[in-house]
Write an enzyme that holds these catalytic residues in place. Structure first.
Site, mmCIF file in Angstrom:
data_model
loop_
_atom_site.group_PDB
_atom_site.id
_atom_site.type_symbol
_atom_site.label_atom_id
_atom_site.label_comp_id
_atom_site.label_asym_id
_atom_site.label_seq_id
_atom_site.Cartn_x
_atom_site.Cartn_y
_atom_site.Cartn_z
ATOM 1 N N TYR A 145 -11.515 -21.196 3.661
ATOM 2 C CA TYR A 145 -11.259 -21.648 5.020
ATOM 3 C C TYR A 145 -12.579 -21.999 5.705
ATOM 4 O O TYR A 145 -13.474 -21.149 5.860
ATOM 5 C CB TYR A 145 -10.559 -20.566 5.834
ATOM 6 C CG TYR A 145 -9.133 -20.256 5.402
ATOM 7 C CD1 TYR A 145 -8.503 -20.977 4.396
ATOM 8 C CD2 TYR A 145 -8.419 -19.225 6.014
ATOM 9 C CE1 TYR A 145 -7.211 -20.695 4.011
ATOM 10 C CE2 TYR A 145 -7.114 -18.937 5.637
ATOM 11 C CZ TYR A 145 -6.511 -19.673 4.631
ATOM 12 O OH TYR A 145 -5.227 -19.386 4.253
ATOM 13 N N LEU B 205 13.064 -1.548 4.685
ATOM 14 C CA LEU B 205 13.121 -2.584 3.644
ATOM 15 C C LEU B 205 13.033 -4.001 4.212
ATOM 16 O O LEU B 205 13.364 -4.972 3.533
ATOM 17 C CB LEU B 205 14.402 -2.441 2.796
ATOM 18 C CG LEU B 205 14.695 -1.036 2.256
ATOM 19 C CD1 LEU B 205 15.929 -1.063 1.356
ATOM 20 C CD2 LEU B 205 13.504 -0.459 1.507
ATOM 21 N N VAL B 206 12.552 -4.126 5.435
ATOM 22 C CA VAL B 206 12.525 -5.447 6.069
ATOM 23 C C VAL B 206 11.468 -6.358 5.449
ATOM 24 O O VAL B 206 11.592 -7.588 5.527
ATOM 25 C CB VAL B 206 12.315 -5.305 7.589
ATOM 26 C CG1 VAL B 206 10.860 -4.973 7.924
ATOM 27 C CG2 VAL B 206 12.753 -6.558 8.330
ATOM 28 N N TYR C 116 -1.073 -9.620 15.568
ATOM 29 C CA TYR C 116 -1.020 -8.451 14.672
ATOM 30 C C TYR C 116 -2.178 -7.509 14.957
ATOM 31 O O TYR C 116 -1.986 -6.299 15.154
ATOM 32 C CB TYR C 116 -1.049 -8.898 13.211
ATOM 33 C CG TYR C 116 -1.578 -7.838 12.276
ATOM 34 C CD1 TYR C 116 -0.815 -6.726 11.949
ATOM 35 C CD2 TYR C 116 -2.870 -7.927 11.755
ATOM 36 C CE1 TYR C 116 -1.307 -5.745 11.116
ATOM 37 C CE2 TYR C 116 -3.370 -6.958 10.916
ATOM 38 C CZ TYR C 116 -2.591 -5.857 10.596
ATOM 39 O OH TYR C 116 -3.094 -4.874 9.771
ATOM 40 N N HIS C 117 -3.401 -8.027 14.968
ATOM 41 C CA HIS C 117 -4.561 -7.171 15.198
ATOM 42 C C HIS C 117 -4.505 -6.508 16.575
ATOM 43 O O HIS C 117 -4.905 -5.353 16.743
ATOM 44 C CB HIS C 117 -5.855 -7.979 15.045
ATOM 45 C CG HIS C 117 -6.152 -8.394 13.636
ATOM 46 N ND1 HIS C 117 -5.962 -9.683 13.198
ATOM 47 C CD2 HIS C 117 -6.600 -7.691 12.572
ATOM 48 C CE1 HIS C 117 -6.292 -9.770 11.915
ATOM 49 N NE2 HIS C 117 -6.689 -8.565 11.502
ATOM 50 N N ARG D 72 2.373 -6.225 8.761
ATOM 51 C CA ARG D 72 0.937 -6.115 8.497
ATOM 52 C C ARG D 72 0.232 -7.455 8.290
ATOM 53 O O ARG D 72 -0.926 -7.484 7.850
ATOM 54 C CB ARG D 72 0.721 -5.225 7.270
ATOM 55 C CG ARG D 72 1.461 -5.637 5.978
ATOM 56 C CD ARG D 72 0.588 -6.424 5.066
ATOM 57 N NE ARG D 72 1.184 -6.665 3.752
ATOM 58 C CZ ARG D 72 0.722 -7.586 2.917
ATOM 59 N NH1 ARG D 72 -0.309 -8.331 3.265
ATOM 60 N NH2 ARG D 72 1.303 -7.786 1.753
ATOM 61 N N VAL E 72 -7.433 -5.303 1.135
ATOM 62 C CA VAL E 72 -7.113 -4.628 -0.131
ATOM 63 C C VAL E 72 -6.886 -5.673 -1.220
ATOM 64 O O VAL E 72 -6.264 -6.711 -0.991
ATOM 65 C CB VAL E 72 -5.865 -3.745 0.025
ATOM 66 C CG1 VAL E 72 -5.583 -2.982 -1.271
ATOM 67 C CG2 VAL E 72 -6.052 -2.768 1.177
ATOM 68 N N GLN F 78 -8.660 0.096 7.748
ATOM 69 C CA GLN F 78 -8.757 -0.383 6.372
ATOM 70 C C GLN F 78 -9.243 -1.821 6.307
ATOM 71 O O GLN F 78 -8.888 -2.666 7.123
ATOM 72 C CB GLN F 78 -7.387 -0.267 5.702
ATOM 73 C CG GLN F 78 -7.377 -0.655 4.237
ATOM 74 C CD GLN F 78 -6.105 -0.216 3.542
ATOM 75 O OE1 GLN F 78 -6.109 0.673 2.714
ATOM 76 N NE2 GLN F 78 -4.996 -0.837 3.877
ATOM 77 N N THR G 237 -6.849 -1.154 10.939
ATOM 78 C CA THR G 237 -7.476 -2.291 10.272
ATOM 79 C C THR G 237 -8.882 -2.506 10.800
ATOM 80 O O THR G 237 -9.149 -2.315 11.999
ATOM 81 C CB THR G 237 -6.650 -3.581 10.474
ATOM 82 O OG1 THR G 237 -7.398 -4.706 9.989
ATOM 83 C CG2 THR G 237 -6.323 -3.810 11.939
ATOM 84 N N LYS H 255 -2.477 -3.413 16.503
ATOM 85 C CA LYS H 255 -3.222 -2.289 15.938
ATOM 86 C C LYS H 255 -4.151 -1.653 16.971
ATOM 87 O O LYS H 255 -4.336 -0.432 16.989
ATOM 88 C CB LYS H 255 -4.033 -2.762 14.725
ATOM 89 C CG LYS H 255 -3.198 -3.157 13.519
ATOM 90 C CD LYS H 255 -2.539 -1.949 12.886
ATOM 91 C CE LYS H 255 -1.996 -2.262 11.508
ATOM 92 N NZ LYS H 255 -1.452 -1.096 10.811
ATOM 93 N N SER I 90 -5.672 -11.742 16.407
ATOM 94 C CA SER I 90 -4.297 -12.210 16.227
ATOM 95 C C SER I 90 -3.387 -11.238 16.956
ATOM 96 O O SER I 90 -3.799 -10.138 17.346
ATOM 97 C CB SER I 90 -3.919 -12.277 14.746
ATOM 98 O OG SER I 90 -3.734 -10.972 14.219
ATOM 99 N N ILE J 200 12.060 2.874 12.202
ATOM 100 C CA ILE J 200 11.387 3.862 13.044
ATOM 101 C C ILE J 200 11.383 3.461 14.512
ATOM 102 O O ILE J 200 11.063 4.283 15.374
ATOM 103 C CB ILE J 200 9.943 4.139 12.564
ATOM 104 C CG1 ILE J 200 9.062 2.889 12.692
ATOM 105 C CG2 ILE J 200 9.945 4.676 11.142
ATOM 106 C CD1 ILE J 200 7.584 3.174 12.441
ATOM 107 N N CYS K 185 0.819 -1.211 0.000
ATOM 108 C CA CYS K 185 0.000 0.000 0.000
ATOM 109 C C CYS K 185 0.856 1.265 0.000
ATOM 110 O O CYS K 185 0.497 2.267 -0.624
ATOM 111 C CB CYS K 185 -0.929 0.011 1.214
ATOM 112 S SG CYS K 185 -2.219 -1.244 1.184
#
Length: 478
Positions: A340, A118-119, A266-267, A185, A296, A293, A229, A270, A264, A160, A97
């Site tokens: 799934y 750039l990871v 990850y979530h 993400r 996508v 979001q 998200t 956020k 998760s 960062i 994105c």
């Protein structure tokens, strides 16, 4: 804890005072030499905390060592006018994105800087994955953009989570707006093992905290546009509002943040981000827009379609690929669509062209000082079964015999549920959505067919289990 550095050896030489610094997951201990492209090498090696001296990369890949012209007083005065071009820092501008957004904003006349470590490219090497589309190095991408448009995008390579690096980037570029895509993400990535879960939470939460502190210290008027998200909300059995809900309880009424039900690590990161941003808006007067979001899909925007070196990444694997993109690739190579469980999982979806449009609208209409806005950023709702039917029908028109099969659900989630999420605020600001149509599906399918020889079918099936993840690192291809 020992930290790892990602050192970039670029094909162009920045000015003598410029060095690069970056971070990467702390579980990567070994020295690994990776050939990223003809013009850049990624060298990952561990170093002690005492060696973590930070430097800022400020360079134009097209014009080496070029000094940025300072803003005049009149430009500074109009810095937050929606009718004027702005200085926009796109954090995570090398990603799916972020890259499309950086090009779009540059094309619209904004002065753009990309900040990225750039990871994301390194993750592919670690897991044995690859984009369906070949993608050029970030340096070659920016050079090509300059050669085609005459527009310069500044590049800051670094992590960062390293506040010294981020501080220098903010002081150097002085952004009017910071668009924050710079997070791990993927929900499946965060559920591979303990180390990836820890990395995801540290990278995302600490990185966002550093951005908030950088705005407070060096750019108080900067508008933070943060990519959240829809997954923060979960799948409640009531309508999902845009960030806030008015509740009457025991005779008293209040408007409160909408309840979060992350699914998760990850979530969850956020959700922590949203709380931290809301708090700093209240405490420090930061202006912020949280764009929750949806999923996508698509790959091309007007800008990325201009040249093959501007091509965006297209993930189809079980870790980073999103549902519709994955289905189109599966159809192209004759693999049954992987639904799934029961397939009733319903989410909000949007075209990547709408992602860049939504960010542009948020920048043009900034939040007020101290305001924490939440926009639900999607255009349509589909269940997984509905997407499978759409891809099956579109494939038939192209002569593809598309089959569907139910596979055991690797996630812990409701497979049949109520889902009705509001998404009116961006429409009110002027969003003109690209709705999912037969022609668009044909386009994405044809795109997948064009590159089907690059598909590794071993990466199609899901391999990360929410219930089976453990502390033992999974360091080989998943």
């Amino acid at each position: 804890m020992r930290m790892a550095h990602l050192i970039i050896n670029c094909s162009f030489s920045p000015s003598p005072a410029v060095k690069t610094s970056s971070g990467s997951p702390s579980y990567c201990r070994n020295v690994v030499q990776l050939q990223n492209s003809k013009s850049s090498n990624l060298l990952l090696k561990s170093c002690s905390k005492g060696q973590r001296k930070s430097y800022v990369t400020r360079s134009s890949a097209a014009v080496q060592g070029k000094t940025q012209t300072p803003l005049t007083s009149s430009q500074q005065a109009s810095g937050h006018s929606s009718s004027k071009p702005k200085k926009v820092m796109v954090i995570g501008g090398d990603g799916y994105c972020g890259w499309a957004t950086a090009l779009h904003l540059s094309n619209k006349g904004h002065e753009v800087a990309i900040v990225d470590n750039l990871v994301r490219r390194l993750f592919d090497h670690q897991l044995g994955l690859d984009s369906l589309t070949p993608i050029a190095s970030i340096q070659n991408r920016i050079r090509r953009w300059k050669s085609l448009t005459g527009k310069t995008i500044q590049l800051y390579i670094g992590d960062i989570c390293d506040f010294e690096f981020l501080s220098e980037a903010f002081k150097s570029f002085e952004p009017d707006a910071a668009v924050h895509f710079g997070e791990q993400r993927s929900a499946p990535y965060s559920m591979i093992d303990r180390s990836r879960a820890v990395y995801t939470q540290h990278n995302n939460v600490v990185g966002t905290l550093n951005v908030l502190f950088a705005i407070k210290e060096y750019s108080e008027e900067c508008h933070l546009v943060k990519l959240g998200t829809m997954g923060e909300y979960g799948t409640p059995n009531i309508d999902i509002e845009e960030g806030f809900i008015t509740i009457t309880h025991n005779g008293r009424t209040d408007t409160l943040p909408y309840p979060k039900q992350a699914s998760s690590f990850y979530h969850l990161s956020k959700v922590h981000d949203s709380h931290n941003i809301a708090f700093t808006c209240k405490a420090w007067g930061i202006r912020a827009t949280d764009l929750n979001q949806g999923v996508v899909y698509g790959v091309r925007t007007d800008e990325t379609a201009m040249h093959e070196e501007l091509s965006n990444r297209f993930d189809y694997d079980g870790v980073f690929g999103t549902a519709l993109n994955r289905f189109c690739v599966q159809a192209a190579v004759g693999h049954p669509l992987t639904v799934y469980g029961k397939g009733g999982q319903t989410r909000g979806y949007l075209d990547i062209r709408d992602t860049v449009q939504c960010v542009e609208l948020a920048i043009a209409n900034p939040a007020k000082p101290g305001e924490f806005r939440v926009f639900n950023q999607f255009t349509e709702q589909f269940s997984v079964n509905e997407l499978a039917k759409l891809v099956t029908a579109a494939g038939a028109k192209l002569g593809l015999d598309v089959q569907t099969k139910s596979v055991p659900n690797p996630r812990v989630e409701a497979e049949e549920h109520y889902y009705n999420a509001k998404h009116t605020k961006l429409i009110e600001l002027g969003l003109v959505p690209h709705l999912l149509s037969d022609s668009l599906l044909d386009s994405v399918l044809n795109f997948a067919i064009q590159y089907k020889d690059r598909v590794d079918t071993a990466q199609i099936m899901p391999s990360v289990s929410w219930k089976k993840m453990g502390a033992k690192p999974r360091t080989v291809s998943v």
